[in-house]
Design a protein around this motif. Structure first.
Motif, PDB file in Angstrom:
ATOM      1  N   MET A 153       0.832  -1.196   0.000  1.00 33.89           N
ATOM      2  CA  MET A 153       0.000   0.000   0.000  1.00 33.89           C
ATOM      3  C   MET A 153       0.875   1.258   0.000  1.00 33.89           C
ATOM      4  O   MET A 153       1.867   1.324   0.728  1.00 33.89           O
ATOM      5  N   THR A 154       0.514   2.210  -0.821  1.00 36.22           N
ATOM      6  CA  THR A 154       1.268   3.465  -0.872  1.00 36.22           C
ATOM      7  C   THR A 154       0.464   4.649  -0.346  1.00 36.22           C
ATOM      8  O   THR A 154       1.037   5.700  -0.082  1.00 36.22           O
ATOM      9  N   LEU A 155      -0.856   4.486  -0.206  1.00 36.43           N
ATOM     10  CA  LEU A 155      -1.673   5.540   0.403  1.00 36.43           C
ATOM     11  C   LEU A 155      -1.714   5.258   1.897  1.00 36.43           C
ATOM     12  O   LEU A 155      -2.509   4.448   2.380  1.00 36.43           O
ATOM     13  N   LEU A 156      -0.843   5.923   2.633  1.00 35.99           N
ATOM     14  CA  LEU A 156      -0.672   5.648   4.052  1.00 35.99           C
ATOM     15  C   LEU A 156      -0.937   6.885   4.899  1.00 35.99           C
ATOM     16  O   LEU A 156      -0.735   8.015   4.447  1.00 35.99           O
ATOM     17  N   TYR A 157      -1.385   6.631   6.140  1.00 33.00           N
ATOM     18  CA  TYR A 157      -1.663   7.713   7.081  1.00 33.00           C
ATOM     19  C   TYR A 157      -0.981   7.416   8.409  1.00 33.00           C
ATOM     20  O   TYR A 157      -0.891   6.266   8.850  1.00 33.00           O
ATOM     21  N   GLY A 158      -0.487   8.464   9.048  1.00 33.01           N
ATOM     22  CA  GLY A 158       0.242   8.317  10.299  1.00 33.01           C
ATOM     23  C   GLY A 158      -0.635   8.498  11.523  1.00 33.01           C
ATOM     24  O   GLY A 158      -1.846   8.706  11.424  1.00 33.01           O
ATOM     25  N   PRO A 159      -0.035   8.450  12.716  1.00 31.26           N
ATOM     26  CA  PRO A 159      -0.776   8.593  13.971  1.00 31.26           C
ATOM     27  C   PRO A 159      -1.536   9.914  14.104  1.00 31.26           C
ATOM     28  O   PRO A 159      -2.486  10.008  14.892  1.00 31.26           O
ATOM     29  N   ASP A 160      -1.118  10.942  13.357  1.00 25.99           N
ATOM     30  CA  ASP A 160      -1.831  12.222  13.391  1.00 25.99           C
ATOM     31  C   ASP A 160      -2.905  12.308  12.315  1.00 25.99           C
ATOM     32  O   ASP A 160      -3.464  13.392  12.077  1.00 25.99           O
ATOM     33  N   ASP A 161      -3.197  11.184  11.656  1.00 22.68           N
ATOM     34  CA  ASP A 161      -4.208  11.083  10.593  1.00 22.68           C
ATOM     35  C   ASP A 161      -3.798  11.755   9.293  1.00 22.68           C
ATOM     36  O   ASP A 161      -4.570  11.800   8.337  1.00 22.68           O
ATOM     37  N   ALA A 162      -2.596  12.302   9.231  1.00 23.88           N
ATOM     38  CA  ALA A 162      -2.122  12.970   8.013  1.00 23.88           C
ATOM     39  C   ALA A 162      -1.451  11.971   7.085  1.00 23.88           C
ATOM     40  O   ALA A 162      -0.848  10.976   7.528  1.00 23.88           O
ATOM     41  N   ARG A 163      -1.550  12.228   5.822  1.00 24.05           N
ATOM     42  CA  ARG A 163      -0.956  11.356   4.813  1.00 24.05           C
ATOM     43  C   ARG A 163       0.567  11.374   4.920  1.00 24.05           C
ATOM     44  O   ARG A 163       1.170  12.425   5.187  1.00 24.05           O
TER      45      ARG A 163
END
Length: 248
Positions: free
Chosen positions: A224-234
């Protein structure tokens, strides 16, 4: 004819842009389409516990995962396996072919998918397979597993379709982390947690500190390349870690 078609398409697009019209159309679709009715009922019944609303699946979807898991579980005579988000049971049926002596539980919040899975099970009885309609692993009670698979569960089609910069409104990271922590409670020490086709990285969760990650080389599916971090940002990049060994 082409001009008339273009005008009709433009008119339809314009009408669907009106919130009231779009809501009415969606209601009609939910009433007439069995799959949409099932999704609507699932969302009403399980509220915010639903992660991936779409039940897309097929058998032997992840052969590399199954091959690796087979190598890791071969010393266990009767492994206990949970298919979290089992949809219509395709994954469970695939796992049965790979693990003929396993006790397998399939859990999914979609009532139509669970009915389909149970109907297939009725035609092909297997006392070591169980299906549960639920979105929360609390429905598992005190059951423990040697392997838990969560495949294409921690993602949302609308995030990909709309290419959003934040996942907050549809599937926040906190729900991913909370669900992973809940799955961890049902995995025995030395067990394997498998997460693939997700829009989050397991390494970003608090529970990951108790696991050892293993990467796989995939031939049928790209990371997967569309990823989001702990702050919900891409976030940029891809993530290929798929299997996680729970330390003793």
């Amino acid at each position: 004819m082409e001009r008339e078609f273009s005008l009709m398409t433009s008119l339809r697009t314009g009408l669907l842009a009106v919130p009231q019209v779009r809501k009415a159309v969606n209601c009609i679709r939910e009433l007439t389409d069995p799959d949409r009715r099932a999704i609507a009922r699932m969302r009403r019944t399980h509220a915010k516990a639903v992660l991936q609303p779409w039940p897309t699946t097929f058998e032997d979807r992840y052969p590399e995962i199954f091959t690796a898991l087979d190598a890791h579980l071969w010393t266990i005579a009767n492994p206990r396996i949970l298919s979290f988000g089992c949809s219509d049971g395709s994954e469970v049926r695939s796992l049965r072919r790979w693990f003929p002596n396993a006790r397998i539980v399939g859990l999914d919040p979609n009532p139509a998918m669970i009915r389909t899975a149970r109907a297939h099970l009725a035609l092909h009885p297997d006392p070591a397979i169980t299906y549960i309609e639920a979105a929360d692993v609390a429905a598992l009670g005190d059951q423990k597993f040697d392997a838990i698979l969560a495949m294409a569960v921690f993602r949302h089609g609308n995030l990909e379709r709309e290419d959003r910069e934040t996942c907050s409104a549809l599937l926040p990271f906190s729900r991913f982390a909370e669900t992973v922590a809940a799955l961890d409670r049902h995995l025995v020490p030395g067990g394997w947690l498998t997460i693939w086709n997700a829009q989050f990285r397991f390494c970003d969760t608090p529970v990951a500190a108790r696991y050892e990650a293993r990467s796989l080389r995939f031939t049928r599916a790209e990371p997967m390349t569309l990823l989001y971090g702990p702050d919900d940002a891409r976030i940029e990049g891809s993530y290929s870690e798929a299997m996680f060994l729970k330390r003793e």
